[in-house]
Design a protein around this motif. Structure first.
Motif, PDB file in Angstrom:
ATOM      1  N   LEU A  12       0.825  -1.197   0.000  1.00 37.41           N
ATOM      2  CA  LEU A  12       0.000   0.000   0.000  1.00 37.41           C
ATOM      3  C   LEU A  12       0.862   1.251   0.000  1.00 37.41           C
ATOM      4  O   LEU A  12       0.576   2.226  -0.713  1.00 37.41           O
ATOM      5  N   ALA A  13       1.953   1.236   0.770  1.00 34.48           N
ATOM      6  CA  ALA A  13       2.867   2.378   0.814  1.00 34.48           C
ATOM      7  C   ALA A  13       3.546   2.592  -0.531  1.00 34.48           C
ATOM      8  O   ALA A  13       3.699   3.728  -1.000  1.00 34.48           O
ATOM      9  N   ALA A  14       3.961   1.486  -1.177  1.00 36.58           N
ATOM     10  CA  ALA A  14       4.601   1.599  -2.490  1.00 36.58           C
ATOM     11  C   ALA A  14       3.635   2.165  -3.524  1.00 36.58           C
ATOM     12  O   ALA A  14       4.008   2.998  -4.367  1.00 36.58           O
ATOM     13  N   PHE A  15       2.383   1.720  -3.473  1.00 38.31           N
ATOM     14  CA  PHE A  15       1.364   2.234  -4.388  1.00 38.31           C
ATOM     15  C   PHE A  15       1.146   3.723  -4.139  1.00 38.31           C
ATOM     16  O   PHE A  15       1.060   4.521  -5.082  1.00 38.31           O
ATOM     17  N   GLY A  16       1.076   4.117  -2.873  1.00 39.01           N
ATOM     18  CA  GLY A  16       0.912   5.535  -2.546  1.00 39.01           C
ATOM     19  C   GLY A  16       2.079   6.372  -3.026  1.00 39.01           C
ATOM     20  O   GLY A  16       1.892   7.489  -3.527  1.00 39.01           O
ATOM     21  N   ALA A  17       3.293   5.846  -2.876  1.00 39.10           N
ATOM     22  CA  ALA A  17       4.473   6.575  -3.341  1.00 39.10           C
ATOM     23  C   ALA A  17       4.442   6.762  -4.851  1.00 39.10           C
ATOM     24  O   ALA A  17       4.771   7.841  -5.370  1.00 39.10           O
ATOM     25  N   ALA A  18       4.048   5.704  -5.573  1.00 39.53           N
ATOM     26  CA  ALA A  18       3.950   5.812  -7.032  1.00 39.53           C
ATOM     27  C   ALA A  18       2.890   6.833  -7.437  1.00 39.53           C
ATOM     28  O   ALA A  18       3.067   7.587  -8.402  1.00 39.53           O
ATOM     29  N   LEU A  19       1.790   6.864  -6.714  1.00 38.94           N
ATOM     30  CA  LEU A  19       0.722   7.822  -7.011  1.00 38.94           C
ATOM     31  C   LEU A  19       1.167   9.255  -6.753  1.00 38.94           C
ATOM     32  O   LEU A  19       0.913  10.157  -7.557  1.00 38.94           O
ATOM     33  N   VAL A  20       1.830   9.499  -5.631  1.00 44.04           N
ATOM     34  CA  VAL A  20       2.145  10.872  -5.243  1.00 44.04           C
ATOM     35  C   VAL A  20       3.220  11.501  -6.132  1.00 44.04           C
ATOM     36  O   VAL A  20       3.277  12.722  -6.270  1.00 44.04           O
ATOM     37  N   VAL A  21       4.073  10.660  -6.740  1.00 44.98           N
ATOM     38  CA  VAL A  21       5.074  11.215  -7.649  1.00 44.98           C
ATOM     39  C   VAL A  21       4.606  11.189  -9.101  1.00 44.98           C
ATOM     40  O   VAL A  21       5.360  11.579 -10.000  1.00 44.98           O
ATOM     41  N   GLY A  22       3.376  10.733  -9.333  1.00 44.01           N
ATOM     42  CA  GLY A  22       2.801  10.815 -10.673  1.00 44.01           C
ATOM     43  C   GLY A  22       3.190   9.705 -11.618  1.00 44.01           C
ATOM     44  O   GLY A  22       3.160   9.886 -12.841  1.00 44.01           O
ATOM     45  N   LEU A  23       3.526   8.520 -11.086  1.00 47.71           N
ATOM     46  CA  LEU A  23       3.935   7.406 -11.944  1.00 47.71           C
ATOM     47  C   LEU A  23       2.777   6.533 -12.392  1.00 47.71           C
ATOM     48  O   LEU A  23       2.959   5.636 -13.211  1.00 47.71           O
ATOM     49  N   VAL A  24       1.590   6.748 -11.832  1.00 50.91           N
ATOM     50  CA  VAL A  24       0.429   5.940 -12.185  1.00 50.91           C
ATOM     51  C   VAL A  24      -0.422   6.730 -13.175  1.00 50.91           C
ATOM     52  O   VAL A  24      -1.047   7.724 -12.815  1.00 50.91           O
ATOM     53  N   GLY A  25      -0.430   6.295 -14.427  1.00 47.77           N
ATOM     54  CA  GLY A  25      -1.112   7.092 -15.437  1.00 47.77           C
ATOM     55  C   GLY A  25      -1.983   6.316 -16.394  1.00 47.77           C
ATOM     56  O   GLY A  25      -2.412   6.852 -17.418  1.00 47.77           O
ATOM     57  N   ASN A  26      -2.245   5.047 -16.093  1.00 50.96           N
ATOM     58  CA  ASN A  26      -3.132   4.264 -16.965  1.00 50.96           C
ATOM     59  C   ASN A  26      -3.812   3.177 -16.151  1.00 50.96           C
ATOM     60  O   ASN A  26      -3.459   2.926 -14.987  1.00 50.96           O
ATOM     61  N   ALA A  27      -4.801   2.523 -16.767  1.00 52.54           N
ATOM     62  CA  ALA A  27      -5.597   1.533 -16.058  1.00 52.54           C
ATOM     63  C   ALA A  27      -4.771   0.321 -15.642  1.00 52.54           C
ATOM     64  O   ALA A  27      -5.018  -0.275 -14.587  1.00 52.54           O
ATOM     65  N   VAL A  28      -3.778  -0.039 -16.447  1.00 56.00           N
ATOM     66  CA  VAL A  28      -2.955  -1.206 -16.119  1.00 56.00           C
ATOM     67  C   VAL A  28      -2.175  -0.968 -14.834  1.00 56.00           C
ATOM     68  O   VAL A  28      -2.101  -1.842 -13.963  1.00 56.00           O
ATOM     69  N   SER A  29      -1.573   0.219 -14.699  1.00 57.06           N
ATOM     70  CA  SER A  29      -0.798   0.514 -13.491  1.00 57.06           C
ATOM     71  C   SER A  29      -1.691   0.584 -12.259  1.00 57.06           C
ATOM     72  O   SER A  29      -1.290   0.169 -11.161  1.00 57.06           O
ATOM     73  N   VAL A  30      -2.923   1.077 -12.412  1.00 54.73           N
ATOM     74  CA  VAL A  30      -3.863   1.094 -11.282  1.00 54.73           C
ATOM     75  C   VAL A  30      -4.225  -0.335 -10.899  1.00 54.73           C
ATOM     76  O   VAL A  30      -4.271  -0.689  -9.708  1.00 54.73           O
ATOM     77  N   LEU A  31      -4.479  -1.175 -11.900  1.00 61.27           N
ATOM     78  CA  LEU A  31      -4.809  -2.575 -11.637  1.00 61.27           C
ATOM     79  C   LEU A  31      -3.663  -3.280 -10.908  1.00 61.27           C
ATOM     80  O   LEU A  31      -3.891  -3.981  -9.911  1.00 61.27           O
ATOM     81  N   ILE A  32      -2.443  -3.085 -11.379  1.00 63.74           N
ATOM     82  CA  ILE A  32      -1.286  -3.719 -10.754  1.00 63.74           C
ATOM     83  C   ILE A  32      -1.145  -3.276  -9.301  1.00 63.74           C
ATOM     84  O   ILE A  32      -0.912  -4.093  -8.402  1.00 63.74           O
ATOM     85  N   GLY A  33      -1.308  -1.974  -9.060  1.00 64.52           N
ATOM     86  CA  GLY A  33      -1.194  -1.462  -7.702  1.00 64.52           C
ATOM     87  C   GLY A  33      -2.239  -2.046  -6.772  1.00 64.52           C
ATOM     88  O   GLY A  33      -1.931  -2.468  -5.647  1.00 64.52           O
ATOM     89  N   CYS A  34      -3.485  -2.104  -7.233  1.00 66.28           N
ATOM     90  CA  CYS A  34      -4.568  -2.626  -6.386  1.00 66.28           C
ATOM     91  C   CYS A  34      -4.403  -4.119  -6.121  1.00 66.28           C
ATOM     92  O   CYS A  34      -4.575  -4.585  -4.984  1.00 66.28           O
ATOM     93  N   VAL A  35      -4.080  -4.885  -7.153  1.00 70.59           N
ATOM     94  CA  VAL A  35      -3.910  -6.327  -6.978  1.00 70.59           C
ATOM     95  C   VAL A  35      -2.722  -6.606  -6.060  1.00 70.59           C
ATOM     96  O   VAL A  35      -2.775  -7.526  -5.220  1.00 70.59           O
TER      97      VAL A  35
END
Length: 351
Positions: free
Chosen positions: A302-325
């Protein structure tokens, strides 16, 4: 207390300073303009006439406003102000409230949230790639994500000790943007005071909205069915256009929400179930993830996903899916390890 006051003041001050230089005029592309025009035309917010004050590219014979009539209860007071003043009050007020709510998850992390949009703007100014970081995108568009995000975080914090208040907040979120609280019934089930408060609050807001005209609810249903979102959609359901894939995601999101029944379940489960998701809709999940940096091993994904989100590395549905799973699997693996070691789930580990 003083640090929180300073935090909110800094967040508000930076927001005002930036918005004064940002092109958010009525001819601009801010989503807030859609809300403002719909509220100005509150008698027929879903009619083509409500697009009169919108940019030409939005005037395509139908209104882009697809929020429920209860949303107008929030938007209407802003029409008492001139457009730009209303935009600034809306954006700054909601962002400050969001940062304040996030500070109760983790005060230090809230500073990162408050400063990150403006740090990214500076980086973009020096040639860095444009990013769709949730907080920055939310400020730029004047969207609802900070209002709903503050409500979701507040509900998550109050679930155990103040379930009635949590239920009321989730009902308010649902009345502003139903897709933001899809798994709320699963979170509240068994917390009967919370569920009762949610039902009563929701009914109260619906009854209040009837004063604007009962016909608006039928028109909203038609508008929601006809709504077509932007090209930048991040919902995991967009990865594969198949009903079985969508059913599987809803099942996974619902299971995780039911299993966790906390803020992590509410946000991650909600994203997996979402039929429509834009970058700003991930603001609350960004706050939760960042608040878990440096916490117990259970929260590392969860922390890694949050870090990726806050620096703007999550920009498509695939990356959101990977983070959630990854979050769902990591929570499950750490729980299996606890069970194997003969340990129960610690209360402090519940995100």
């Amino acid at each position: 207390m003083l640090e929180r006051v300073l935090l909110v003041a800094v967040a508000a001050g930076l927001s005002v300073a930036w918005l004064l230089t940002y092109d958010a005029s009525p001819s601009g592309e801010a989503d807030f303009n859609v809300f403002y025009q719909a509220a100005l035309h509150w008698r027929e917010p879903y009619a083509p006439e409500s697009t009169v004050g919108l940019p030409a590219w939005m005037q395509n014979g139908r209104s882009p406003f697809a929020y429920p009539p209860t949303f107008l209860l929030l938007a209407l007071p802003f029409t008492l102000l001139p457009y730009f003043t209303a935009y600034v009050v809306w954006a700054v007020g909601s962002f400050a409230l969001f940062v304040l709510a996030a500070s109760f998850l983790n005060l230090r992390a809230a500073w990162l949230l408050a400063l990150s949009p403006f740090a990214l703007l500076l980086a973009i100014g020096f040639g860095a790639p444009v990013t769709y970081q949730p907080l920055l995108y939310g400020l730029m568009t004047g969207q609802t994500a900070f209002w709903t995000g503050a409500g979701l975080i507040g509900a998550g914090l109050l679930l155990e000790k103040r379930p009635a208040w949590a239920g009321a907040l989730l009902a308010i979120v649902a009345c502003l943007k139903p897709t933001a609280a899809l798994v709320a019934p699963l979170i509240l089930w068994g917390r009967w005071r919370g569920l009762t408060a949610a039902v009563l609050t929701g009914l109260g807001l619906v009854l209040a909205s009837l004063a604007l005209g009962p016909h608006l609810w039928l028109e909203w249903i038609a508008a929601a069915r006809a709504f077509k979102g932007g090209v930048l959609q991040l919902q995991p359901a967009a990865v594969f256009d198949h009903v079985l894939w969508q059913v599987a995601l809803v099942a996974l999101g619902g299971w995780f929400a039911w299993r966790e029944r906390n803020l992590a379940g509410l946000l991650v489960g909600g994203v997996l179930c979402a039929p429509y998701l834009m970058p700003y809709d991930l603001a609350a999940l960004t706050a939760l993830g960042v608040s878990r940096i440096g916490r117990q091993p259970q929260h590392w994904a969860l922390a890694a996903f949050g870090a990726a989100l806050v620096v703007g590395l999550v920009g498509n549905a695939v990356s959101v899916l990977i983070g959630c799973v990854a979050v769902v699997l990591w929570f499950g693996l750490t729980e299996l390890r606890r069970t194997g070691d003969g340990q129960g789930r610690a209360v402090g580990d519940r995100a």
